[in-house]
Enzyme design. Structure first.
Site, short mmCIF file in Angstrom:
data_model
loop_
_atom_site.label_atom_id
_atom_site.label_comp_id
_atom_site.label_asym_id
_atom_site.label_seq_id
_atom_site.Cartn_x
_atom_site.Cartn_y
_atom_site.Cartn_z
N HIS A 168 7.53 -7.00 -8.82
CA HIS A 168 8.46 -7.83 -8.89
C HIS A 168 9.47 -7.80 -7.58
CE1 HIS A 168 11.14 -11.24 -9.92
NE2 HIS A 168 10.13 -11.62 -10.75
N HIS A 169 9.81 -8.77 -6.88
CA HIS A 169 10.71 -8.66 -5.81
C HIS A 169 12.24 -8.21 -6.21
CE1 HIS A 169 11.41 -9.23 -1.73
NE2 HIS A 169 10.54 -10.35 -1.51
N ALA A 170 12.35 -8.31 -7.49
CA ALA A 170 13.41 -8.01 -7.92
C ALA A 170 13.85 -6.32 -8.06
CB ALA A 170 14.09 -8.42 -9.53
#
Length: 472
Positions: free
Chosen positions: A142-144
């Site tokens: 995930h980009h988070a």
């Protein structure tokens, strides 16, 4: 213990829907050690899992996102109390003898679904069955949790430059002790706050931010390069997208691009952009959809701080010159546009560069957050990133990394993303697109190859007949 999540991290969670997943990915292709096969490499991973327990996974890989009353409704990180390595690491295979086309289809399907937020936000797929004897490792994160730069750093820490090193831990045991660099879009969300924090204590710096922003808008109004464009035409790529994905990738010898750059007094990134320019021009022309105006790309760049060492990250928009018929003309146009953009930031402080970059990128980030993703006229037509990789060969327990093919995040209004990574002597182009909008993305690979040939011919480089890479 729950750790507060940065505004950048939470943006990618807040903006995510089933139709708009917010994870990045990569496909790493391994060549088995001499005298070994892909099945032997698979067994190495099986053994690594058997030797592993929850504590062996580095803290980053155990983090999951939570949002409760205890966090005041804000996203935070905590260790996944039910962390299960066998859930995150999965084995799959292509029907033998598997082709690269079948591999591309498999990775496209794996990249589309959103990650399960009740678990740590990553998955890894070990893929065998390729006819050429290589072994694939596809991972999405995930980009988070991390961006392309951070993921590349994690990959490096999991590998070795020694082809004879054995007993190496599994990739999920690798940890990055430094704070991962954020993506350009993510960084842009923090740019206004960063600039303001810097300005609080320095009056002169605060006064310098206004001219930087005003200058950025003025340059855009007069089409003179910088971090903002008002000239991007509407194209078939700048439309709402669906959740399914298409992925295509190919690698070329890095020395070929370097030779073109040297012969034309351009940068390597200029050549990458020129290849994309010619490929997009041909792709759109085939569909009777080539606009008269040039396409505009958003490009993350490293900007010299005026000294021999160190770089500052910035965002520039580049006129790709797709309105020009010849490859040499397109390269000239790209070089001029990038030079203008870099010149616009020369002499700026770090905070001013952040502020100027934010002007061009924040509208896209706000669109992700609000759901109003498609503007009546796009600020740019495509995002093109070039993430530098290691300049030496890398190995995992003797298996050589053949190439790393990146996968990224298409958005509403940005149905195609082009990301490049270099590894040792090759540069890999990864194309990620909405399946509905760009169903025949594979044709772009042939156009990229044709444009590199055209550039070589334009600068007087002699090339052989068999020049296309067969890697993917």
């Amino acid at each position: 213990m729950r750790l507060p999540m940065s505004p950048t991290d939470s943006m990618f969670l807040l903006g995510e829907t089933r139709e708009h997943p917010m994870h990045v990915g990569g496909l790493v292709m391994f060549e088995p050690p001499e005298g070994r096969t892909a099945s032997d490499l698979r067994q190495m991973f099986v053994d690594a899992i058997a030797r592993s327990d929850v504590e062996d996974a580095a803290p980053l890989w155990r983090k999951r996102a939570v949002r409760t009353l205890a966090t005041f409704g804000q996203w935070a990180w905590e260790d996944d109390p039910s962390f299960d390595l066998e859930y995150h690491v999965r084995f799959t295979a292509l029907p033998r003898p598997g082709s690269t086309v079948e591999l591309r289809e498999l990775v496209s399907r794996l990249h589309a679904p959103v990650l399960d937020r009740s678990r740590a936000l990553w998955e890894m797929y070990l893929i065998e069955g390729l006819a050429d004897g290589r072994y694939g490792l596809y991972m999405k994160m995930h980009h988070a949790l991390a961006d392309g730069v951070g993921a590349m750093r994690l990959l490096r820490r999991a590998l070795s430059t020694d082809p004879h090193e054995t007993g190496m831990p599994a990739p999920w045991a690798a940890s990055d002790t430094s704070d991962p660099q954020r993506s350009v879009i993510g960084t842009a969300l923090e740019m206004p706050g960063t600039a303001l924090r810097a300005a609080r204590g320095v009056i002169s710096e605060a006064l310098g931010l206004v001219p930087a922003i005003v200058g950025t808008v003025d340059r855009a109004m007069h089409d003179r390069g910088g971090s903002l464009s008002l000239a991007a035409p509407q194209t078939i790529l700048n439309v709402p997208i669906a959740g399914s994905r298409r992925f295509a990738a190919r690698a070329w010898e890095l020395e070929r691009l370097r030779s073109v750059a040297k012969a034309s007094d351009s940068s390597l990134n200029d050549v990458v952009l020129a290849m994309c320019s010619g490929a997009l021009r041909a792709f759109l022309a085939e569909r009777d959809s080539l606009p008269e105006e040039s396409l505009v790309a958003m490009v993350p760049v490293a900007l010299r701080n005026g000294k021999d060492t160190g770089n500052d990250l910035g965002v520039l928009v580049c006129s790709l010159g797709t309105d020009r018929p010849e490859a040499a003309q397109r390269l000239d146009g790209v070089r001029a546009s990038m030079s203008e953009g870099k010149e616009s930031m020369s002499g700026m402080s770090t905070a001013s560069r952040l502020a100027a970059s934010a002007v061009g990128v924040v509208p896209l980030a706000l669109g992700v957050l609000t759901g109003n993703r498609v503007l009546s006229r796009p600020g740019f037509n495509v995002i093109i990133s070039n993430v530098p990789g290691p300049d030496t060969a890398l190995y995992w327990n003797g298996a050589r990394v053949d190439a790393v093919y990146p996968l990224s995040v298409p958005l509403d209004g940005q149905a195609l993303n082009i990301t490049c990574t270099s590894t040792d002597d090759r540069i890999a182009f990864g194309l990620t697109a909405c399946r509905r909008t760009v169903p025949d993305i594979g044709t772009l690979l042939d156009h990229l190859d044709a444009e590199l040939l055209a550039l070589e011919h334009a600068v007087g480089i002699s090339v052989g007949v068999d020049v296309a890479e067969s890697g993917f």
